[in-house]
Design a protein around this motif. Structure first.
Motif, mmCIF file in Angstrom:
data_model
loop_
_atom_site.group_PDB
_atom_site.id
_atom_site.type_symbol
_atom_site.label_atom_id
_atom_site.label_comp_id
_atom_site.label_asym_id
_atom_site.label_seq_id
_atom_site.Cartn_x
_atom_site.Cartn_y
_atom_site.Cartn_z
ATOM 1 N N GLN A 1 4.775 12.556 0.682
ATOM 2 C CA GLN A 1 4.320 11.797 1.855
ATOM 3 C C GLN A 1 5.019 10.436 1.896
ATOM 4 O O GLN A 1 5.512 10.015 2.953
ATOM 5 C CB GLN A 1 2.804 11.608 1.794
ATOM 6 C CG GLN A 1 2.258 10.682 2.863
ATOM 7 C CD GLN A 1 0.834 10.222 2.565
ATOM 8 O OE1 GLN A 1 0.289 10.501 1.501
ATOM 9 N NE2 GLN A 1 0.245 9.516 3.503
ATOM 10 N N LEU A 2 5.073 9.756 0.771
ATOM 11 C CA LEU A 2 5.734 8.448 0.719
ATOM 12 C C LEU A 2 7.238 8.569 0.940
ATOM 13 O O LEU A 2 7.856 7.721 1.584
ATOM 14 C CB LEU A 2 5.432 7.760 -0.618
ATOM 15 C CG LEU A 2 3.976 7.328 -0.799
ATOM 16 C CD1 LEU A 2 3.724 6.900 -2.241
ATOM 17 C CD2 LEU A 2 3.622 6.216 0.168
ATOM 18 N N GLY A 3 7.821 9.645 0.417
ATOM 19 C CA GLY A 3 9.245 9.880 0.637
ATOM 20 C C GLY A 3 9.567 10.036 2.108
ATOM 21 O O GLY A 3 10.569 9.534 2.606
ATOM 22 N N GLU A 4 8.693 10.744 2.821
ATOM 23 C CA GLU A 4 8.887 10.918 4.258
ATOM 24 C C GLU A 4 8.813 9.569 4.984
ATOM 25 O O GLU A 4 9.608 9.287 5.882
ATOM 26 C CB GLU A 4 7.846 11.885 4.817
ATOM 27 C CG GLU A 4 8.105 12.279 6.249
ATOM 28 C CD GLU A 4 7.184 13.393 6.729
ATOM 29 O OE1 GLU A 4 7.287 13.734 7.913
ATOM 30 O OE2 GLU A 4 6.371 13.911 5.940
ATOM 31 N N LEU A 5 7.902 8.717 4.556
ATOM 32 C CA LEU A 5 7.811 7.388 5.162
ATOM 33 C C LEU A 5 9.057 6.555 4.864
ATOM 34 O O LEU A 5 9.544 5.827 5.729
ATOM 35 C CB LEU A 5 6.559 6.664 4.661
ATOM 36 C CG LEU A 5 5.222 7.241 5.120
ATOM 37 C CD1 LEU A 5 4.073 6.496 4.460
ATOM 38 C CD2 LEU A 5 5.106 7.204 6.631
ATOM 39 N N PHE B 1 11.927 -0.728 -1.423
ATOM 40 C CA PHE B 1 11.338 -1.743 -0.552
ATOM 41 C C PHE B 1 9.859 -1.446 -0.316
ATOM 42 O O PHE B 1 9.007 -2.337 -0.432
ATOM 43 C CB PHE B 1 12.094 -1.809 0.783
ATOM 44 C CG PHE B 1 11.349 -2.548 1.858
ATOM 45 C CD1 PHE B 1 11.171 -3.918 1.777
ATOM 46 C CD2 PHE B 1 10.804 -1.869 2.940
ATOM 47 C CE1 PHE B 1 10.472 -4.606 2.759
ATOM 48 C CE2 PHE B 1 10.104 -2.540 3.922
ATOM 49 C CZ PHE B 1 9.933 -3.918 3.839
ATOM 50 N N MET B 2 9.552 -0.200 -0.004
ATOM 51 C CA MET B 2 8.162 0.155 0.262
ATOM 52 C C MET B 2 7.286 0.001 -0.975
ATOM 53 O O MET B 2 6.151 -0.480 -0.885
ATOM 54 C CB MET B 2 8.085 1.575 0.816
ATOM 55 C CG MET B 2 8.646 1.687 2.222
ATOM 56 S SD MET B 2 8.419 3.311 2.942
ATOM 57 C CE MET B 2 6.637 3.445 2.903
ATOM 58 N N ASN C 1 -1.146 -4.702 -2.253
ATOM 59 C CA ASN C 1 -2.183 -3.739 -2.625
ATOM 60 C C ASN C 1 -2.440 -2.712 -1.525
ATOM 61 O O ASN C 1 -3.574 -2.462 -1.134
ATOM 62 C CB ASN C 1 -3.492 -4.454 -2.987
ATOM 63 C CG ASN C 1 -3.352 -5.260 -4.246
ATOM 64 O OD1 ASN C 1 -2.681 -4.839 -5.188
ATOM 65 N ND2 ASN C 1 -3.959 -6.443 -4.264
ATOM 66 N N ILE C 2 -1.377 -2.121 -1.044
ATOM 67 C CA ILE C 2 -1.475 -1.110 0.002
ATOM 68 C C ILE C 2 -1.490 0.264 -0.661
ATOM 69 O O ILE C 2 -0.652 0.560 -1.497
ATOM 70 C CB ILE C 2 -0.293 -1.227 0.989
ATOM 71 C CG1 ILE C 2 -0.359 -2.587 1.696
ATOM 72 C CG2 ILE C 2 -0.300 -0.085 1.998
ATOM 73 C CD1 ILE C 2 0.825 -2.879 2.577
ATOM 74 N N GLU C 3 -2.454 1.067 -0.286
ATOM 75 C CA GLU C 3 -2.569 2.420 -0.818
ATOM 76 C C GLU C 3 -1.551 3.333 -0.140
ATOM 77 O O GLU C 3 -1.087 3.058 0.966
ATOM 78 C CB GLU C 3 -3.990 2.961 -0.596
ATOM 79 C CG GLU C 3 -5.070 2.193 -1.325
ATOM 80 C CD GLU C 3 -4.930 2.279 -2.841
ATOM 81 O OE1 GLU C 3 -4.585 3.370 -3.353
ATOM 82 O OE2 GLU C 3 -5.161 1.257 -3.509
ATOM 83 N N ASP D 1 -1.995 4.341 3.438
ATOM 84 C CA ASP D 1 -1.843 3.270 4.428
ATOM 85 C C ASP D 1 -0.418 2.717 4.471
ATOM 86 O O ASP D 1 -0.165 1.725 5.156
ATOM 87 C CB ASP D 1 -2.806 2.121 4.112
ATOM 88 C CG ASP D 1 -4.264 2.566 4.158
ATOM 89 O OD1 ASP D 1 -4.593 3.424 5.004
ATOM 90 O OD2 ASP D 1 -5.064 2.064 3.347
ATOM 91 N N ALA D 2 0.511 3.352 3.789
ATOM 92 C CA ALA D 2 1.877 2.828 3.650
ATOM 93 C C ALA D 2 2.642 2.793 4.965
ATOM 94 O O ALA D 2 3.575 2.001 5.120
ATOM 95 C CB ALA D 2 2.647 3.644 2.616
#
Length: 180
Positions: free
Chosen positions: A113-117, A137-138, A146-148, A151-152
């Motif tokens: 999921q984070l990779g897609e973002l 960067f992310m 402190n972003i989960e 919520d990225a």
């Protein structure tokens, strides 16, 4: 009508030259066409080998930081390719981004999921940014604020909103947020 022999011979020579040049041009055109097709095929094969090599390297890096192997690695790779296709990127780029998130300690359920973002960010960035740089960067912003993981997307939305409404590029924002 009497036509001198010299004129007839000159006409025959000119006709032979015309025929010779026509054949030479046809041969040259055929040669160029065959050569072009051959080299396009060779370059396509080279590109395929390069892509496979890059994917292999990316998967080796991913295996170093996760416990994925065998069938689970194959499933992850397929999921990575599907997710990358959704954002018009390559599977290799997705694996590279996911690897950066895995290195930062995110679990297997989050790294895709984070990779897609991260790949989405590479699409909206004003300058060319690699998948790994986008992920880094992310990660920095997620840790700093402190972003989960769920919520990225707010990071991408905020950077894009500021870059669209003010005289600053997304690369400037990323660089200066990192410095601050």
């Amino acid at each position: 009508i009497y036509v001198p022999n010299e004129s007839v011979e000159t006409y025959k020579q000119a006709d032979k030259w015309k025929y010779s040049w026509s054949k030479a041009f046809q041969s040259f055109t055929t040669y160029m066409s065959v050569t072009t097709v051959f080299y396009q095929t060779v370059n396509t094969i080279k590109d395929m080998i390069q892509e496979v090599t890059e994917l292999d390297s990316a998967l080796v890096e991913l295996q170093k930081v996760t416990d994925l192997e065998g069938a689970s690695l194959q499933k992850f790779t397929q999921d990575a390719y599907d997710a990358a296709e959704a954002v018009a990127k390559t599977g290799t780029e997705m694996v590279q981004a996911a690897t950066e998130f895995a290195k930062a300690g995110y679990d297997k359920s989050q790294i895709l999921q984070l990779g897609e973002l991260a790949l989405m960010y590479t699409n909206i960035a004003d300058e060319e940014v690699s998948a790994a740089e986008s992920a880094e960067f992310m990660i920095a912003q997620m840790k700093a604020f402190n972003i989960e993981a769920e919520d990225a997307i707010h990071i991408i939305d905020a950077v894009n909103e500021v870059a669209n409404n003010f005289a600053v590029s997304s690369a400037d924002i990323a660089n200066n947020l990192g410095k601050s």
